[in-house]
Design an enzyme around this catalytic site. Sequence first.
Site, mmCIF file in Angstrom:
data_model
loop_
_atom_site.group_PDB
_atom_site.id
_atom_site.type_symbol
_atom_site.label_atom_id
_atom_site.label_comp_id
_atom_site.label_asym_id
_atom_site.label_seq_id
_atom_site.Cartn_x
_atom_site.Cartn_y
_atom_site.Cartn_z
ATOM 1 N N ARG A 164 37.300 45.175 41.696
ATOM 2 C CA ARG A 164 37.806 45.769 42.953
ATOM 3 C C ARG A 164 36.767 45.621 44.081
ATOM 4 O O ARG A 164 36.553 46.552 44.859
ATOM 5 C CB ARG A 164 38.136 47.260 42.763
ATOM 6 C CG ARG A 164 39.254 47.544 41.800
ATOM 7 C CD ARG A 164 40.581 47.005 42.311
ATOM 8 N NE ARG A 164 41.696 47.452 41.489
ATOM 9 C CZ ARG A 164 42.100 46.839 40.369
ATOM 10 N NH1 ARG A 164 41.504 45.746 39.941
ATOM 11 N NH2 ARG A 164 43.117 47.319 39.687
ATOM 12 N N SER A 238 46.076 53.281 42.516
ATOM 13 C CA SER A 238 44.929 54.046 41.989
ATOM 14 C C SER A 238 44.093 54.531 43.163
ATOM 15 O O SER A 238 43.677 53.722 43.996
ATOM 16 C CB SER A 238 44.050 53.165 41.101
ATOM 17 O OG SER A 238 44.780 52.642 40.022
ATOM 18 N N GLU A 334 38.835 54.086 45.480
ATOM 19 C CA GLU A 334 39.227 52.682 45.674
ATOM 20 C C GLU A 334 39.887 52.508 47.033
ATOM 21 O O GLU A 334 39.748 51.480 47.697
ATOM 22 C CB GLU A 334 40.197 52.257 44.563
ATOM 23 C CG GLU A 334 40.624 50.816 44.679
ATOM 24 C CD GLU A 334 41.882 50.475 43.900
ATOM 25 O OE1 GLU A 334 41.828 50.496 42.661
ATOM 26 O OE2 GLU A 334 42.912 50.174 44.538
HETATM 27 P P1 FAD Z 1 45.771 47.003 53.531
HETATM 28 O O1 FAD Z 1 45.952 48.308 52.852
HETATM 29 O O2 FAD Z 1 46.481 46.767 54.800
HETATM 30 O O3 FAD Z 1 44.216 46.746 53.753
HETATM 31 C C1 FAD Z 1 43.291 46.949 52.700
HETATM 32 C C2 FAD Z 1 41.900 46.509 53.157
HETATM 33 O O4 FAD Z 1 41.890 45.101 53.381
HETATM 34 C C3 FAD Z 1 41.494 47.118 54.507
HETATM 35 O O5 FAD Z 1 40.096 47.336 54.486
HETATM 36 C C4 FAD Z 1 41.856 46.041 55.511
HETATM 37 O O6 FAD Z 1 41.076 46.105 56.688
HETATM 38 C C5 FAD Z 1 41.575 44.772 54.724
HETATM 39 N N1 FAD Z 1 42.450 43.652 55.103
HETATM 40 C C6 FAD Z 1 43.803 43.616 55.021
HETATM 41 N N2 FAD Z 1 44.264 42.414 55.422
HETATM 42 C C7 FAD Z 1 43.183 41.684 55.755
HETATM 43 C C8 FAD Z 1 43.001 40.356 56.263
HETATM 44 N N3 FAD Z 1 44.033 39.523 56.503
HETATM 45 N N4 FAD Z 1 41.741 39.942 56.530
HETATM 46 C C9 FAD Z 1 40.675 40.744 56.287
HETATM 47 N N5 FAD Z 1 40.786 42.003 55.833
HETATM 48 C C10 FAD Z 1 42.018 42.472 55.566
HETATM 49 N N6 FAD Z 1 45.677 47.066 43.730
HETATM 50 C C11 FAD Z 1 45.241 46.340 42.665
HETATM 51 O O7 FAD Z 1 44.205 45.676 42.750
HETATM 52 N N7 FAD Z 1 45.928 46.353 41.489
HETATM 53 C C12 FAD Z 1 47.054 47.055 41.315
HETATM 54 O O8 FAD Z 1 47.657 47.024 40.243
HETATM 55 C C13 FAD Z 1 47.548 47.807 42.416
HETATM 56 N N8 FAD Z 1 48.671 48.566 42.292
HETATM 57 C C14 FAD Z 1 49.131 49.276 43.361
HETATM 58 C C15 FAD Z 1 50.314 50.009 43.191
HETATM 59 C C16 FAD Z 1 50.823 50.732 44.256
HETATM 60 C C17 FAD Z 1 52.114 51.514 44.081
HETATM 61 C C18 FAD Z 1 50.153 50.733 45.515
HETATM 62 C C19 FAD Z 1 50.735 51.468 46.681
HETATM 63 C C20 FAD Z 1 48.966 50.018 45.675
HETATM 64 C C21 FAD Z 1 48.438 49.281 44.582
HETATM 65 N N9 FAD Z 1 47.248 48.545 44.683
HETATM 66 C C22 FAD Z 1 46.809 47.789 43.623
HETATM 67 C C23 FAD Z 1 46.457 48.552 45.943
HETATM 68 C C24 FAD Z 1 46.965 47.540 46.999
HETATM 69 O O9 FAD Z 1 48.240 47.066 46.668
HETATM 70 C C25 FAD Z 1 46.018 46.353 47.117
HETATM 71 O O10 FAD Z 1 44.726 46.783 47.460
HETATM 72 C C26 FAD Z 1 46.490 45.346 48.169
HETATM 73 O O11 FAD Z 1 45.751 44.161 48.080
HETATM 74 C C27 FAD Z 1 46.393 45.892 49.590
HETATM 75 O O12 FAD Z 1 47.063 44.980 50.427
HETATM 76 P P2 FAD Z 1 47.478 45.391 51.908
HETATM 77 O O13 FAD Z 1 47.962 44.160 52.574
HETATM 78 O O14 FAD Z 1 48.424 46.522 51.859
HETATM 79 O O15 FAD Z 1 46.087 45.831 52.502
HETATM 80 N N1 EPU Z 2 45.638 57.264 31.126
HETATM 81 C C1 EPU Z 2 45.664 58.593 30.775
HETATM 82 N N2 EPU Z 2 46.168 59.484 31.701
HETATM 83 C C2 EPU Z 2 46.610 59.093 32.912
HETATM 84 C C3 EPU Z 2 46.551 57.738 33.281
HETATM 85 C C4 EPU Z 2 46.059 56.828 32.357
HETATM 86 O O1 EPU Z 2 45.267 58.971 29.689
HETATM 87 O O2 EPU Z 2 47.062 59.957 33.658
HETATM 88 C C5 EPU Z 2 45.158 56.293 30.131
HETATM 89 C C6 EPU Z 2 46.305 55.367 29.666
HETATM 90 O O3 EPU Z 2 47.045 55.953 28.625
HETATM 91 C C7 EPU Z 2 45.573 54.129 29.240
HETATM 92 C C8 EPU Z 2 44.352 54.095 30.168
HETATM 93 O O4 EPU Z 2 44.210 55.406 30.715
HETATM 94 O O5 EPU Z 2 45.121 54.237 27.908
HETATM 95 C C9 EPU Z 2 44.492 53.075 31.292
HETATM 96 O O6 EPU Z 2 45.689 53.340 32.020
HETATM 97 P P1 EPU Z 2 46.535 52.177 32.729
HETATM 98 O O7 EPU Z 2 46.822 51.075 31.757
HETATM 99 O O8 EPU Z 2 47.675 52.813 33.423
HETATM 100 O O9 EPU Z 2 45.535 51.553 33.775
HETATM 101 P P2 EPU Z 2 44.466 52.205 34.767
HETATM 102 O O10 EPU Z 2 43.107 51.897 34.245
HETATM 103 O O11 EPU Z 2 44.790 53.620 35.043
HETATM 104 C C10 EPU Z 2 44.172 50.038 36.146
HETATM 105 C C11 EPU Z 2 44.134 49.664 37.589
HETATM 106 C C12 EPU Z 2 45.531 49.506 38.138
HETATM 107 C C13 EPU Z 2 46.255 48.421 37.343
HETATM 108 C C14 EPU Z 2 46.290 48.831 35.874
HETATM 109 C C15 EPU Z 2 46.875 47.755 34.985
HETATM 110 C C16 EPU Z 2 42.079 50.521 38.526
HETATM 111 C C17 EPU Z 2 41.437 51.544 39.398
HETATM 112 N N3 EPU Z 2 43.398 50.649 38.348
HETATM 113 O O12 EPU Z 2 44.744 51.334 36.072
HETATM 114 O O13 EPU Z 2 45.434 49.085 39.505
HETATM 115 O O14 EPU Z 2 47.569 48.230 37.807
HETATM 116 O O15 EPU Z 2 44.934 49.072 35.410
HETATM 117 O O16 EPU Z 2 45.976 46.707 34.861
HETATM 118 O O17 EPU Z 2 41.403 49.626 38.035
HETATM 119 C C18 EPU Z 2 45.217 49.889 41.724
HETATM 120 O O18 EPU Z 2 44.133 49.308 41.747
HETATM 121 O O19 EPU Z 2 45.709 50.492 42.703
HETATM 122 C C19 EPU Z 2 45.994 49.867 40.477
HETATM 123 C C20 EPU Z 2 47.169 50.491 40.323
#
Ligand code: FAD
Ligand code: EPU
Length: 338
Positions: A164, A238, A334
Amino acid sequence: MPPIQENISLKPFNTFGIAAQAKYFVDIQSEADLESFLKHPMVKEETLLILGGGSNVLFTKDFMGLVLKISIPGITVEEDGDESIVTAGAGVVWNDFVQYCVQHQLAGVENLTLIPGTVGASPVQNIGAYGVELKDVFHSCTAYAVETGRSRVFRFEDCQFGYRDSIFKNELKGAYIISSVSFRLSRHARINSQYGAIQAELANRNITRPTIAAISEVVSSIRVSKLPDPATIGNAGSFFKNPVIPAAQLDEIAARFPKVIYYPVGKTHYKLAAGWLIESCGFKGVISGQTGTWKNQALVLVNHGEATGEEVYSFSEKIIDEVCQKFGVTLEREVNIL
Ligand code: FAD
Ligand code: EPU
């Protein structure tokens, strides 16, 4: 030159659904827009915020500067042996890009299905999920320096990708606007189904030889079961990173809490599941005013309707304090706090 709008509500532009305002707002629809806009005096006079889909930000107050919303479209594909270099505009919705790749048999991003946001933000925090990170498929990106307006190509080795993390979150934070990202994808599927939840769901569906389309569907259904949909309940995924700690510290924690969930990172460190730490402090599904933690995933903070960014932020402080008191581990946010 794209028009400069004033006093714009940011509520539709952040997935937390926080009702903040931007003093100035510009929608950048092309590289030409970006190049011409970077010559505008306001770029030097005002504090800038580069915004994609707003899915990783928390507004704790109005933004009294200039928001540059990046909406640059387009996907192109160039063949390179068995691989393809696929380039997408920074404003392309990330999941639209993933679906395009899956439909065109371009393997590598299917595990990243349904991550919200834009292509342009994907290198910023090196997005990752289900065993794949952006860095695994990243080829290069083009970005414009705010200071000079000149474009530069960043190769893999320039980006300092980590968990990240990248150079765009650290020494170059806010300094470059990414206009497009190129990915190295394979025309022969290299399926990555190592992640436990993927294996379980494939077994559940009796799929023994998954295609990239099957992986994409499976990841989609796992995500929908765990994560709240921002269209109905505001959140930014997250809220905290999973903390990475040295082996000796894990030993101490595991002696007191044998059920702690962790994964090895290299030979000397471990990543703790922050969701488990937070749940163990009694926070899963907790409602606190208009905010709280999600019922299926304690790592996700939500907006129950009218939460303010300050309210979400102070709730996150409470979580950090309690996790620190119980486990001696300090959670790091994050989400980008503004
Ligand atoms: P923004 O929120 O608009 O911006 C994020 C940051 O990037 C800011 O600092 C912004 O200034 C910068 N930025 C944005 N666009 C640009 C650009 N073109 N040039 C330079 N800087 C820029 N993230 C994960 O890694 N894994 C996940 O599984 C994941 N699951 C998610 C699930 C949900 C339901 C939600 C709501 C979010 C999740 N995220 C996850 C976080 C998010 O989706 C990512 O961080 C995504 O890349 C953000 O994209 P954005 O365009 O919305 O960025
Ligand atoms: N868990 C719990 N309680 C909870 C949540 C999770 O016990 O309330 C346990 C789960 O049972 C599992 C472990 O924690 O054993 C990991 O959970 P999960 O697989 O849901 O993944 P995570 O570590 O919570 C990360 C990323 C997610 C990404 C998933 C899948 C980070 C900060 N988050 O979540 O990314 O989608 O793995 O790869 O690394 C994001 O960055 O916004 C994001 C959603």
